[in-house]
Design an enzyme around this catalytic site. Sequence first.
Site, PDB file in Angstrom:
ATOM      1  N   ASP A  99       0.833  -1.203   0.000  1.00 57.34           N
ATOM      2  CA  ASP A  99       0.000   0.000   0.000  1.00 57.34           C
ATOM      3  C   ASP A  99       0.870   1.256   0.000  1.00 57.34           C
ATOM      4  O   ASP A  99       1.498   1.583   1.015  1.00 57.34           O
ATOM      5  CB  ASP A  99      -0.904  -0.033   1.242  1.00 57.34           C
ATOM      6  CG  ASP A  99      -1.862   1.135   1.318  1.00 57.34           C
ATOM      7  OD1 ASP A  99      -1.873   1.980   0.397  1.00 57.34           O
ATOM      8  OD2 ASP A  99      -2.621   1.205   2.309  1.00 57.34           O
ATOM      9  N   ASP A 155      -1.874   5.595  -5.257  1.00 58.10           N
ATOM     10  CA  ASP A 155      -2.174   4.736  -4.106  1.00 58.10           C
ATOM     11  C   ASP A 155      -2.485   3.317  -4.564  1.00 58.10           C
ATOM     12  O   ASP A 155      -3.577   3.034  -5.057  1.00 58.10           O
ATOM     13  CB  ASP A 155      -3.351   5.313  -3.314  1.00 58.10           C
ATOM     14  CG  ASP A 155      -3.654   4.526  -2.046  1.00 58.10           C
ATOM     15  OD1 ASP A 155      -2.943   3.545  -1.762  1.00 58.10           O
ATOM     16  OD2 ASP A 155      -4.603   4.881  -1.338  1.00 58.10           O
TER      17      ASP A 155
END
Length: 432
Positions: A111, A308
Amino acid sequence: MAHTLTRVTRVPNPKYKRSGLKSYVYLLNKYKFSPTKPGPYFLGGKVQQKGKHGIAKAFGGKAHVQRVLQKRVGTDAQPGDVPAEDQQNDSEYLCPVTIGTPGRTFNLDFDTGSADLWLFSTELPKNTKTSGHNVFDPKKSSTFKKTPGSTWKISYGDGSNASGDVGTDNVDVGGLLIKDQSIELAKQLSTQFASGVGDGLLGLAFGSINTVTPKPVKTPVENMIAQSDIPKASELFTAYLGSYKDKNDPDHGISYYTFGYIDETARAGQDIYYTPIDNSQGFWQFKSTTASVGGKKITRAGNTAIADTGTTLALVDDTLCQAIYDAIPGAKYDDQQQGYIFPSDTTVDNLPVVSFDVGGKEFAVQKEDLAFTSAGNGMTYGGIQSRGDLPFDILGDTWLKGIYAIFDQGNQRFGVVVRNDPTQDPSVSTGQ
């Protein structure tokens, strides 16, 4: 280097089922922004008692109002808590990482919007559901060392959280051994965290947003650089995010990360377009001052975006969002789905080319990724949605699947290579 660097393959999460609304609620939670479009979920004030905590509730101290994610329930739309089943961790793909001595494999969510490396651990209460997870046992690793006095806690907008203590151990990512990497062991997980199907998370954002106290710890990539595990010229990682829809394309939909090198097969002889990043908020953030929809350029003065990999959707401002769906026949905003939807039989020819600026050059979303998942009743939930009052765009997998992304930490820049996916399949009826 002692180890051969290899790709870290992203493995499809077999228990993940796409849900547009659940993914959107997850983002409301993660980034704690207020929706600006109608729907059941919102950030509202909730009185909480601040003081010592008893078995069931806090007592003593002062009451304070905290902004928490809530849901309108019942015929009179009274605010209530958001149940765990209304959301899911956005872990559509997981990556294997080896931790400890002897090494054990954990499937983690990579992430770039987070900076913690946390794991399910044997320190969790016995009533926490850990079946189906690989659980880290510090007693079974000869290289584990506890970090006295250090703790961590991740809190989301609905009040859910994960927390625990900290230690160090050997971590192998794609053949690259990081010694004495800080790892965060979960001692407590709210239902929203415990119900995730991965074994934890590996954050690839910058260490300034790491949650360890009293002193934040270095991320794996920061330690790769500090320990000279990767060459000075390659202090970077890359993301090549494929899709099941690409199985008939030249790359067959393969999906992976690399650390310490750029994959020349993915680069395919192209020049890499780089733009400087601003990591002052801990993210991979860059200027994004224009966008185009169906060939029409939209100026977005002062706008920025973050890349992201821990987000399946892309979130942009309401004006741009409206322009995108105005260009799709039959598209509309659905209050109950809290998002834009469009007819599932929309052909590729009737979908606009949507592109976002990356520091002066625009890169397009693949048309097939404008369709995220079924919204029921012959409609599809769009892959691009409203960012609410968030001051920057979040460019997740919807956009990242159209590029080969280079996260060049050493040179503080973000690089882009256009992917070659000749076939586009906007259908959402299978493979979800």
